[in-house]
Design a protein around this motif. Structure first.
Motif, PDB file in Angstrom:
ATOM      1  N   ALA A  59       1.157  -1.428   0.088  1.00 32.96           N
ATOM      2  CA  ALA A  59       0.234  -0.345  -0.018  1.00 32.96           C
ATOM      3  C   ALA A  59       1.063   1.263  -0.232  1.00 32.96           C
ATOM      4  O   ALA A  59       1.569   1.407   0.753  1.00 32.96           O
ATOM      5  N   GLU A  60       0.637   2.115  -1.128  1.00 29.12           N
ATOM      6  CA  GLU A  60       1.694   3.297  -1.007  1.00 29.12           C
ATOM      7  C   GLU A  60       0.722   4.555  -1.020  1.00 29.12           C
ATOM      8  O   GLU A  60      -0.829   4.220  -1.570  1.00 29.12           O
ATOM      9  N   VAL A  61       0.859   5.747  -0.774  1.00 31.39           N
ATOM     10  CA  VAL A  61      -0.036   7.299  -0.475  1.00 31.39           C
ATOM     11  C   VAL A  61       0.442   7.942  -1.436  1.00 31.39           C
ATOM     12  O   VAL A  61       1.754   8.328  -0.485  1.00 31.39           O
ATOM     13  N   ARG A  62       0.054   8.874  -2.041  1.00 27.61           N
ATOM     14  CA  ARG A  62       1.124   9.801  -2.893  1.00 27.61           C
ATOM     15  C   ARG A  62      -0.100  11.167  -2.918  1.00 27.61           C
ATOM     16  O   ARG A  62      -0.925  10.748  -2.541  1.00 27.61           O
ATOM     17  N   ALA A  63       0.607  11.995  -2.117  1.00 31.36           N
ATOM     18  CA  ALA A  63      -0.481  12.888  -2.250  1.00 31.36           C
ATOM     19  C   ALA A  63      -0.753  13.922  -3.905  1.00 31.36           C
ATOM     20  O   ALA A  63      -0.164  13.081  -4.713  1.00 31.36           O
ATOM     21  N   PRO A  64      -1.678  14.744  -3.683  1.00 31.42           N
ATOM     22  CA  PRO A  64      -1.636  15.159  -5.108  1.00 31.42           C
ATOM     23  C   PRO A  64      -1.207  15.498  -6.126  1.00 31.42           C
ATOM     24  O   PRO A  64      -1.184  15.340  -7.078  1.00 31.42           O
ATOM     25  N   ASP A  65      -0.093  15.919  -5.455  1.00 28.77           N
ATOM     26  CA  ASP A  65       0.964  16.600  -6.138  1.00 28.77           C
ATOM     27  C   ASP A  65       2.237  15.556  -6.863  1.00 28.77           C
ATOM     28  O   ASP A  65       3.654  16.168  -7.145  1.00 28.77           O
TER      29      ASP A  65
ATOM     30  N   LEU B  98       3.416   7.803   2.112  1.00 28.21           N
ATOM     31  CA  LEU B  98       3.614   6.265   2.637  1.00 28.21           C
ATOM     32  C   LEU B  98       4.201   5.774   1.094  1.00 28.21           C
ATOM     33  O   LEU B  98       3.693   5.141   0.212  1.00 28.21           O
ATOM     34  N   HIS B  99       5.664   5.175   1.667  1.00 27.59           N
ATOM     35  CA  HIS B  99       6.162   4.071   0.186  1.00 27.59           C
ATOM     36  C   HIS B  99       5.925   2.932   0.275  1.00 27.59           C
ATOM     37  O   HIS B  99       4.816   2.354   1.748  1.00 27.59           O
ATOM     38  N   PRO B 100       5.489   1.437  -0.692  1.00 28.51           N
ATOM     39  CA  PRO B 100       4.878   1.198  -0.421  1.00 28.51           C
ATOM     40  C   PRO B 100       4.827  -0.030   0.471  1.00 28.51           C
ATOM     41  O   PRO B 100       6.029  -0.294   0.823  1.00 28.51           O
TER      42      PRO B 100
ATOM     43  N   THR C 149      -1.076   9.168   8.341  1.00 32.52           N
ATOM     44  CA  THR C 149      -2.490   8.300   6.922  1.00 32.52           C
ATOM     45  C   THR C 149      -1.305   6.597   7.015  1.00 32.52           C
ATOM     46  O   THR C 149      -2.979   6.655   6.905  1.00 32.52           O
ATOM     47  N   LEU C 150      -0.879   5.969   7.836  1.00 31.66           N
ATOM     48  CA  LEU C 150      -0.764   4.950   7.557  1.00 31.66           C
ATOM     49  C   LEU C 150      -2.379   4.160   8.530  1.00 31.66           C
ATOM     50  O   LEU C 150      -2.395   3.045   8.442  1.00 31.66           O
ATOM     51  N   ALA C 151      -2.257   4.696   9.841  1.00 31.46           N
ATOM     52  CA  ALA C 151      -3.426   4.837  10.874  1.00 31.46           C
ATOM     53  C   ALA C 151      -4.938   4.823  10.176  1.00 31.46           C
ATOM     54  O   ALA C 151      -5.622   4.351  10.103  1.00 31.46           O
TER      55      ALA C 151
ATOM     56  N   GLY D 232       7.696   8.148   5.720  1.00 30.06           N
ATOM     57  CA  GLY D 232       7.395   7.220   4.829  1.00 30.06           C
ATOM     58  C   GLY D 232       7.341   5.320   5.273  1.00 30.06           C
ATOM     59  O   GLY D 232       6.853   4.813   4.397  1.00 30.06           O
ATOM     60  N   ARG D 233       8.244   5.114   5.524  1.00 28.37           N
ATOM     61  CA  ARG D 233       8.563   3.750   5.758  1.00 28.37           C
ATOM     62  C   ARG D 233       8.767   3.243   6.589  1.00 28.37           C
ATOM     63  O   ARG D 233       8.599   4.356   8.664  1.00 28.37           O
ATOM     64  N   ILE D 234       8.320   2.084   7.151  1.00 30.82           N
ATOM     65  CA  ILE D 234       8.568   1.204   8.035  1.00 30.82           C
ATOM     66  C   ILE D 234       9.300   1.243   8.909  1.00 30.82           C
ATOM     67  O   ILE D 234      10.595   0.301   8.218  1.00 30.82           O
ATOM     68  N   ALA D 235      10.923   2.217   9.766  1.00 33.19           N
ATOM     69  CA  ALA D 235      11.692   1.555  10.213  1.00 33.19           C
ATOM     70  C   ALA D 235      12.131   0.552  11.188  1.00 33.19           C
ATOM     71  O   ALA D 235      13.817   0.126  11.243  1.00 33.19           O
ATOM     72  N   PHE D 236      11.344   0.423  11.456  1.00 34.78           N
ATOM     73  CA  PHE D 236      11.417  -1.102  12.676  1.00 34.78           C
ATOM     74  C   PHE D 236      10.017  -1.792  13.350  1.00 34.78           C
ATOM     75  O   PHE D 236       9.234  -0.852  13.098  1.00 34.78           O
TER      76      PHE D 236
END
Lengths: 203, 195, 226
Positions: free
Chosen positions: C9-15, C20-22, C44-46, C207-211
């Motif tokens: 799942a990835e989320v990008r802004a309108p621009d 959130l990276h996949p 955003t993840l939430a 935007g990534r899960i670091a841990f």
């Protein structure tokens, strides 16, 4: 910071055209409250000389410029309803049906039309210029003309005056209303800069 | 806010009262001549007394319009003549009284409920009475919160000495109102209301 | 417990900026914490979990239901609590706000009011039923918001920094309520003491899960980066 909120109609189930999302409802309610609070508030001093301006007209114009014609119409209509119901949200803390039957009732009724006009101009005519106060000011001025015309018609009907006489009573309010239109335009431009999606998806 | 009386008028259905108000208002404005204006005012006064609206409320309303009405009457005396001036004075008083009567005999809650009721038959136009009720409640609930936002913005402007600038006073206020509306919309959606 | 699955799942802004990276995840634990700096994308993840945000690519499934295709159904199962209680409470009085949540399930007015009263009592707000929501303290308002959200009996509750605006006493009150729930809980917070009570913790950065792992380790990692 602010993630893109889901458009309300990504649901396969929702198909009604132009259906109001929950955010739309919240915006309408919030601006109704804004108009109410502005109408109740004391006049605020503006500029170096501290000229006091009342905020009711400002709030109505702002509502049109920010929400676009449909939501603004609902917001102003809702404002009428809660004022009619008895909350003291009309000019000078008045409430109830008397605001709708007095000599200045024409101004009140035409708030609805003025907001729609401001909104339609802001939404359909000025898509790229919405963050520029100058263009919004023009929209607000047109709406102000509409408001004053409505007010004049009201004066004529209730007081049985000629156009000429009614217009001369009306003239006294022009300067203040031009200032309010300018302030509304400045604020609305900032709002559109902060929330570019407000009028984006419609039309 | 106007106090609510308890009389036959309070028990009438809201719709009937509103229609009566509208009819009488139109009549007041449509009829010409001092005599009919005086007669109408007399009639409405009798009505007012019978509904037991407290005299204080009536006087307060009258006080509100008296200054305005006197100015208007003076203008009309000057422009048109004494008869028309008197008629206007009477008409404006009648109209103001009619308004007060409706509001003083109908509690706010009853009015709002009536609006939601009337939205029912509007379903064919795509109006959802539940949403009408919801948005009315939301608007009422939003008022105190909006006042707080206004006050906070004004205090912030004061600390920076900017209370004369409409930009410093109004822009942050309106932006916060819009931001909060978005939050409320998301909260509603999260609760599955109005979805 | 509900099962939340993110498939790239990835989320990008309108621009087109990436928020959130996949991300691919499977969340089934009872209590899951999410921590990370402001702007990391954790909010955003939430919001992906209850469909307030739909992924620009990839899928998010809650108990097999795709949030992009049927957000309303997802939101019936997933409750969401926001940071600012004032933004969530919608009706003028406390009991009306809880009744609002019950409107779809209990059509009868009288029974609805009773049910709402009971729910208020459960959160210690019984004596504030007809009080204006604006007269409540911050902690009470957050509890009221929780009451409204939990009134619909969701399987999973996502709480986005529910105690950030509260003082210590109210934080404890709200936190104890949250951790006392039977429902699955996904808690976003800056309060590391709260996060330590979770079974599994995700650290979100840029935007990534670091841990992704046990609470103590995640907290240590986070503290090390600050």
């Amino acid at each position: 910071m602010n993630a893109a909120t889901a458009e309300p109609s990504t649901d396969v189930t929702a198909h009604r055209p132009r259906r109001l999302s929950t955010t739309d409802l919240a915006l309408v309610a919030s601006f109704t409250a804004l108009i109410a609070v502005c109408s109740y508030a004391a006049a605020i001093p503006v500029g170096g000389a501290g000229v006091p301006i009342t905020l009711q007209t400002f709030a109505v114009l702002l509502t049109g410029l920010v929400l676009g014609p449909w939501r603004a119409l609902l917001a102003v209509g809702l404002y009428f309803l809660i004022g009619l119901a008895g909350l003291p949200v009309f000019a000078e803390h008045s409430s109830g049906a008397s605001a709708f039957t007095g000599a200045s009732a024409g101004y009140l009724y035409s708030f609805a039309l003025a907001a729609v006009v401001a909104g339609a101009l802001a939404q359909y005519v000025l898509p790229r210029q919405r963050t520029r106060a100058v263009f919004l000011f023009i929209a607000a001025l047109v709406a102000t003309v509409v408001n004053h015309l409505g007010g004049i018609v009201g004066l004529r009907i209730v007081l049985d005056l000629s156009w000429h006489k009614a217009a001369s009573i009306d003239a006294a309010y022009w300067v203040g209303d031009i200032v309010k239109a300018a302030v509304a335009a400045i604020v609305a431009a900032e709002v559109h800069r902060a929330f570019p999606a407000l009028l984006a998806r419609r039309g | 806010m106007t106090p609510i009386t308890d009389s036959w008028a309070t028990r009438l259905p809201v719709g009937a009262k509103m229609l009566t108000l509208i009819a009488l208002s139109i009549t007041t404005v449509a009829l010409h001549g001092v005599r009919s204006a005086a007669a109408l005012l007399g009639f409405v006064l009798v009505l007012a007394v019978s509904t037991r609206v407290p005299a204080r409320t009536l006087l307060r309303t009258l006080r509100g319009i008296v200054l305005f009405a006197v100015v208007v009457a003076a203008l009309q005396w000057w422009w048109i003549g004494p008869a028309r001036a008197l008629e206007s004075l009477l008409d404006l008083t009648t109209l103001a009284l009619l308004g007060v009567l409706l509001t003083a005999t109908t509690p706010v809650g009853d009015m709002l409920e009536a609006f939601v009721r009337w939205a029912g038959p509007m379903r064919r136009f795509g109006v959802d009475p539940e949403r009408v009720g919801l948005v009315i409640s939301m608007a009422v609930e939003a008022i105190p919160g909006t006042i707080t936002l206004a006050r906070e913005t004004r205090d912030a402007a004061r600390t920076r000495g900017l209370e004369r600038s409409p930009r410093a006073l109004l822009t942050p206020f309106v932006i916060r109102v819009v931001a909060r509306a978005h939050e409320k919309g998301a909260a509603l959606q999260a609760r599955g209301i109005g979805d | 417990m509900a099962e939340v699955v993110l498939e790239a799942a990835e989320v990008r802004a309108p621009d087109d900026r990436v928020i959130l990276h996949p991300i691919s995840l499977r969340l089934t634990e009872h209590r899951i914490g999410i921590i990370g700096p402001n702007g990391s994308g954790k909010s955003t993840l939430a919001r992906l979990v209850n469909g307030l945000v739909t992924p620009s690519s990839g899928r998010v499934l809650v108990d097999g239901v795709d949030v992009a295709r049927n957000g309303a159904a997802v939101r019936r199962r997933v409750g969401f609590c926001f940071t600012d209680p004032s933004a969530q409470v919608v009706m003028p009085t406390c009991i009306e706000d809880v009744e609002l949540s019950l409107r779809k399930r209990i059509k009868d007015r009288v029974r609805r009011r009773e049910a709402a009263s009971q729910i208020l009592a459960r959160y210690g707000l019984a004596d504030r039923a007809d009080v204006s929501v604006h007269a409540l303290s911050g902690g009470q308002r957050q509890l009221l918001a929780l009451a409204g959200v939990l009134a619909t009996d969701p399987d999973l509750l996502v709480a986005d920094e529910p105690t950030t605006l509260l003082d210590l006493r109210n934080t404890r009150l709200v936190a104890d309520t949250l951790f006392g729930l039977e429902q699955q809980l996904i808690l976003l917070t800056h309060d590391l003491d709260l996060v330590r009570r979770c079974d599994r913790v995700l650290l979100v950065e840029d935007g990534r899960i670091a841990f992704d792992g046990p609470a103590e380790v995640a907290v240590a990692r986070y503290e090390a980066t600050v």
